[in-house]
Structures are given as C-alpha cells and as structure tokens.
Design a protein around this motif. Structure first.
Motif, mmCIF file in Angstrom:
data_model
loop_
_atom_site.group_PDB
_atom_site.id
_atom_site.type_symbol
_atom_site.label_atom_id
_atom_site.label_comp_id
_atom_site.label_asym_id
_atom_site.label_seq_id
_atom_site.Cartn_x
_atom_site.Cartn_y
_atom_site.Cartn_z
ATOM 1 N N SER A 74 0.658 -1.247 -0.117
ATOM 2 C CA SER A 74 -0.204 -0.006 0.059
ATOM 3 C C SER A 74 0.790 1.347 0.138
ATOM 4 C CB SER A 74 -0.936 -0.069 1.108
ATOM 5 O OG SER A 74 -0.416 0.113 2.324
ATOM 6 N N VAL B 39 -4.187 -0.435 -2.647
ATOM 7 C CA VAL B 39 -4.685 -1.881 -2.275
ATOM 8 C C VAL B 39 -6.202 -1.841 -1.594
ATOM 9 C CG1 VAL B 39 -4.127 -3.769 -0.616
ATOM 10 C CG2 VAL B 39 -2.309 -2.726 -1.757
ATOM 11 N N GLN C 118 -7.956 -6.199 1.838
ATOM 12 C CA GLN C 118 -6.648 -7.051 1.624
ATOM 13 C C GLN C 118 -5.466 -6.047 2.358
ATOM 14 O OE1 GLN C 118 -5.559 -7.178 -2.503
ATOM 15 N NE2 GLN C 118 -6.931 -8.725 -3.037
ATOM 16 N N VAL D 60 -1.157 -6.388 1.561
ATOM 17 C CA VAL D 60 -0.321 -7.162 0.737
ATOM 18 C C VAL D 60 1.193 -6.913 1.100
ATOM 19 C CG1 VAL D 60 0.207 -7.365 -1.676
ATOM 20 C CG2 VAL D 60 -2.105 -6.852 -1.269
ATOM 21 N N ILE E 260 -0.494 -12.139 0.540
ATOM 22 C CA ILE E 260 -1.827 -11.411 0.617
ATOM 23 C C ILE E 260 -2.642 -11.929 1.736
ATOM 24 C CG2 ILE E 260 -3.808 -10.785 -0.722
ATOM 25 C CD1 ILE E 260 -1.954 -11.427 -3.283
ATOM 26 N N GLU F 85 -6.595 -11.596 2.685
ATOM 27 C CA GLU F 85 -7.923 -11.111 2.308
ATOM 28 C C GLU F 85 -9.018 -11.518 2.889
ATOM 29 O OE1 GLU F 85 -9.433 -10.477 -2.352
ATOM 30 O OE2 GLU F 85 -8.046 -12.209 -1.801
#
Length: 180
Positions: A27, A32, A36, A38, A49, A51
C-alpha cells in the motif's frame, strides 16, 4: 533471505501475525483494496496477501480452500494448476481464532505475454469465521522459475515456507468487529 520476524498488525491491529520485518507494505507503492493486506519480499517476487472474503458455501474446510485456490488460479489466468497437500492446523493458542486449513499447490502463470509461463508455488491458509460469514485467506506466492529476476531459490523457498508456517500458526484475530 534470512530475516528477523516480529508480530505485525494487520487491518489496523484487528489481526496480528508474525512476519519478517523487511517486508514491503504494497500500500506504500500502490492502491490496495480495504479488504486486503499485501506485502512484498524486497529481494524476490514472493508476496503475501491476506484477504477478507465472503464465506463460500462449502460446509467442509477442504472443499472451501480448494475453491479459493481454484479462484486464484482463475484470477491468475493459470494455464495449469495442481494441489499437492491439504492439512488442518488446530488453534492451540487459546483464543477465538478459528483453526487454519492449509493448502500447498503450484500454478503455471503466463506473464507479460511470454511463451514460457512462470511456475508459482502457492501456500494458502483459510480461517473460516462462520458467525461473521467470512473466509480469511492468507496466500504466499513464491515464483519458482520466472521470466524476470524474481524467482526464489530453493533455499529461499524453504525460508518462505518457514515464514508461512510462522504467520499461520501465530495469526490471531484480535477484533472480530473487523468483519462487520
């Protein structure tokens, strides 16, 4: 690729897990989705990831994680994919975090219209939060061969596997209000 790990706060601290300190928060580089988290490894194309997804209809955990793996293969336009193993890791930490169902698989993913697809090891964990109708999916993507310089060596793959195991066994849902 050896790194020091520490507890990392995810989703504003609503979830915590042990992860390498040197991970790059994606981010900081690009947008993002709010559902999520990441992270990128600084020395390869490996990524993590986390999620929050709507719970799939499968009543058993193995069909549910296979559904998420198949969905990822579809999203990656994988030319081929296979599952090597599925296992359950009980939560022995004494908190309300559900047990994790884990999956190890491989996807053959085309990249940048090149003729030879990348082979990507996928390590996936599924935490099913039934009363919130949520599937929390953790995915570690590890390029085993790559058309660019992002492939992870065999030793590096083993290190990332240890990171995955640490992440999954330490993952704790601190605030179930996240899943409103």
């Amino acid at each position: 690729m050896r790194t020091t790990s520490a507890t990392r706060e995810l989703f504003g601290g609503a979830i915590t897990a042990v992860a390498p300190l040197n991970l790059i928060d994606a981010s900081d580089l690009r947008q993002v989705p709010d559902t999520q988290e990441v992270f990128l490894y600084p020395d390869s194309s490996a990524s993590i990831i986390v999620e929050i997804l709507q719970r799939v209809d499968a009543t058993d955990d193995e069909p549910a994680i296979r559904f998420h793996f198949d969905s990822l293969a579809h999203d990656n336009s994988a030319l081929a994919f296979s599952v090597d193993a599925v296992a359950v890791i009980a939560n022995t930490r004494g908190n309300g975090t559900p047990p994790a169902t884990t999956l190890t698989g491989v996807q053959s993913v085309p990249k940048f219209n090149l003729t030879t697809p990348d082979q990507v090891r996928v390590l996936m964990a599924l935490f099913r939060v039934a009363d919130k109708n949520v599937d929390l999916v953790v995915t570690f993507n590890i390029p085993m061969n790559s058309q660019d310089d992002g492939a992870v060596s065999e030793e590096g793959q083993n290190v990332v596997r240890v990171h995955f195991d640490d992440f999954v066994t330490s993952l704790r849902i601190v605030d179930f209000g996240l899943f409103v």
